[in-house]
Structures are given as C-alpha cells and as structure tokens.
Enzyme design. Sequence first.
Site, PDB file in Angstrom:
ATOM      1  N   GLU A  38      40.003  39.198  37.206  1.00 38.61           N
ATOM      2  CA  GLU A  38      38.946  40.165  37.532  1.00 38.61           C
ATOM      3  C   GLU A  38      38.572  40.868  36.230  1.00 38.61           C
ATOM      4  O   GLU A  38      39.256  41.785  35.792  1.00 38.61           O
ATOM      5  CB  GLU A  38      39.442  41.153  38.582  1.00 38.61           C
ATOM      6  CG  GLU A  38      39.763  40.529  39.923  1.00 38.61           C
ATOM      7  CD  GLU A  38      38.537  39.961  40.625  1.00 38.61           C
ATOM      8  OE1 GLU A  38      37.409  40.406  40.298  1.00 38.61           O
ATOM      9  OE2 GLU A  38      38.694  39.089  41.485  1.00 38.61           O
ATOM     10  N   CYS A  55      34.204  48.764  35.892  1.00 40.96           N
ATOM     11  CA  CYS A  55      33.874  47.389  35.482  1.00 40.96           C
ATOM     12  C   CYS A  55      32.537  46.917  36.024  1.00 40.96           C
ATOM     13  O   CYS A  55      31.929  46.000  35.471  1.00 40.96           O
ATOM     14  CB  CYS A  55      34.987  46.426  35.898  1.00 40.96           C
ATOM     15  SG  CYS A  55      35.266  46.363  37.684  1.00 40.96           S
TER      16      CYS A  55
END
Length: 489
Positions: A210, A244
């Site tokens: 991720e 993110c």
Amino acid sequence: MSREQQAVARARKAFETGRSKNLEYRILQLKNLQRLFSERQKEISDAINKDLKRSEVGMQMFETLGLEGEIALTIKKLKEWAAPRAVEKNLMTLSDTVYIHPEPLGVVLIIGAWNYPWAVTIQPLIGAIAAGNAAVVKPSEVCDYTAKVMEELLSVYIDKELYPVVSGGVPETQELLRQRFDHIFYTGNSTVGKVIMEAAAKHLTPVTLELGGKSPCYIDKNCDIGIACRRIAWGKYTNCGQTCIAPDYILCEPCIQDRVIEEVKKSIKEFYTDNPKTCHDYGRIINQRHFKRIMTLLEDSSVTFGGENDESNCYIAPTVLRDVKPEAKVMQEEIFGPLLPIVPISGLDEAIAFINKGEKPLALYTFSSNDKVINRMRDETSSGGFLANDCLVHFSVSSLPFGGVGNSGMGCYHGKYSFDQLSHLRSCLIKQLKMEGVNNMRYPPHTPKKLGWARFFILKTFNLGWAGRMMLLAVLAVVGAVVLQKILS
C-alpha cells in the site's frame, strides 16, 4: 537468536497449534480488539497527540472510528466469508462437489506507517485475524509514543503469541525481513516498497504494498467551484497533508485559478481559523527531517497563500502555490505535506495527458457536473481509486477494495477484500468412485469420437439449483451409459 527471530518463531509455533483456525477463536480475538478501542481511547489519543499533535476527536474520526466499523463488519460476516464457496460446474463434474475453501496463509508480517499509525496497521491485522493467520506487527518507529502504546495494549487484549508486536527502527525491520513469512503487508512509500519486495522474493513470499504517489485533482471550469474547493481543502489539509490519498496538486484552466485560490483560502480559514497554528484541529509535521524536506519543495514555486512555518514546532501553515510548472521541485515527488500546487492546463485533454505522463497514482479526483467529463477522466486514466466530486471518502467504504496499481502499490484490502487477500482460496473437487463409464472418453486410446464427446461435456457449464442438478444428474447417467456403449462399440 535475535528478538525478531524469537517473535516469528513463537508466532509460527502458535499458528501450528491450530487455534487460530477456529472461527470462534478468531471472533473472540476480534471482540477483544473491539474492547481495546472502547476502553483505551485516552491512552491512544494521548500518544497520537504527542506524535502528530492531533486532537482526541480528530484521532477518533480518522483512526479508531473506521477500525471499530471494520471489526463489527468482520465479526458479523466472518462465518459467511470463511464458508466454502460453490462454483459453476461443467457436465464432466456435475455429480462432483466443487468449491473454493478459504484457508489461512500462515504467519503474516504487517509493517505499519506513521501518518495514521493505528488505522493502517490494525486494519490489515483485522484481516489477518479474520483469515485465521498469525501476524507479526511492526508499528512505525517514527510515531514513537504510539508504537509503545500499541505494543503494550495489543499484548494485553489479544493473543500475544499469535500476534506479537516488534518495535524498533530500520535494523529491526531488516532483521524481520530476513525471516520467512507467508505474506508481507507493507504500508509506506515506493522506495521502501521495492526493498520489501526484494526481501520477499528470496522466499517467494507474496506481498501487499500500500504505497502512494502524486494523486491529481482536476477541476472542471463549469462545476461548483466553491463546493469543489471546500472538499479539496478538507482532503488536502487533514492531518497536515500527511495522507497517502490526499489531493497532491490541482489541474485547472487559468481562467478559474484565481477563483480556486480564493475558495481554498476561504475554506482554510473556515476549518482552521485565521491562525491555524493555534487551531487544535490542525496538526504538525511528524518530525524535523520531513519539515525540511517539505520546505525544500517550495524553493522554486510562488506562494500565493500561507507559507508561514516554525521549524522548532514542526509547523507549516496550509499553503497554496500558483502557476506551478511541471518541472518545479514540488512536482517531482509526493508532497506528503500541506502544500497545494496549482498547475494551469488548457482543458480536459491536457489534464488527461499530464496525468498519464506520470506514475499511476493511488487516487485520482475529478470535480465536474458533467458526466462525460467524469467518464472520460475515469476511462482514459489509471489509478488505484477514482472519485468524482469528493476526496478521501472511498477509504471509509468497506465494500470497495482499497489499493494501488503500478507504482502506487499492489493488492488491496478492507472488508472482505482483506479476508481474501490474506487467505489462500483453495480449489477443491470431491469425486466419488462411481460412474466410471463417463470417464472413458479421457482415457487412451484417444479418438476423434472421444474428443467430440469430451468437447460436449467440458464446454457446457451449469449453475443450477438442487432440483435442476438432480434432473441433470439423471440425464447424465443415461447419457453416460450411451456414451460408454458408443465408445466401446
């Protein structure tokens, strides 16, 4: 034997006892985790405030609320997810039991990140527990206070042999990566992601990465610019831009740039007051190293709003940059901070081309009232997630897989996707030692006639109810007898 080796060995030994495979035991662990978040909010909040200067309400909203929802969903759905999954059959296997059997992978390594230290570390742990695995949890050492609290609390609430926490920095992580795992789940940046993948390759260990990247945000000149900028400002400056999937930069036509700037400024003042430095809802950069990195990105760009900073306090005000050029420093890497560059483009075509020149982002945002614009942006680009007219909120939807593509990551999680990602979906076919005549078409000597019958039996698929299967089974028995007679004649 190092501390890291011992933790992995204990987790492996605990997994081999088989207790994590028991559904009731998995649910018990999840309920204990649920209890942790209801009973220990203050310790969690205090630690996050020390690390990121985030308020208690902000901590719950962006860390534990989603985890509580994920745990509740997993407890409710686990028996359904873990049950054998029926699949379609062909005529050749109509009388057989054919299904997918989810089973645990073994021992999973979870390496968390510092920006949302509980959310991005515990969410994959929920999936690992649900799937029946053991898991070694490595919280980010950058959030020092949170890492200590996480290690202390997890060992109290859940099975500390099955789910040990290993604290420490780079040397400890490197030592963990030398061990053999059955899956590695990493959240962080692409540079470290490559190191993780290289280490995993030595044991052919599968990985979920991720990562992140520069998530673009396109604003159509004909949309409601006020609402668009309000949502973009929320998505950008939440957690001081250390998200993110935060909008990394804006693409818009020059004719609306001034309006965009004014609307973003208005939202910043609405959310964080005229002095964000004193606002308890506005956090801080995690440390001075990241503070200096972010400030360096400003060097060749024009600040049109914000820019105030205090290195001793790791404070950078919400900042907007105008007329940013593609070659500017701020456009060469993921910002991961409260800087919002505006890159002027001529329209949708140039925006799509600009996005496609870069690496595939973790998220892509489009603001438009025109479905054709939205559909073109979706269909002519690639990204981990795609949102129209909002930011970040797809992370909260457990029925959507969350993950990247290309440089922004591989694999996905959330809800059932976490369970499947951390399970081996085992193919099973159970046949009885009967009706051998039907199988003669596959045995030598091979003939055109046998091939014709094999083609018929294999290429016909069925997904029928119980009554339909019984009727077809009766037909199959008759057909099998005829086929056998013809093959032998």
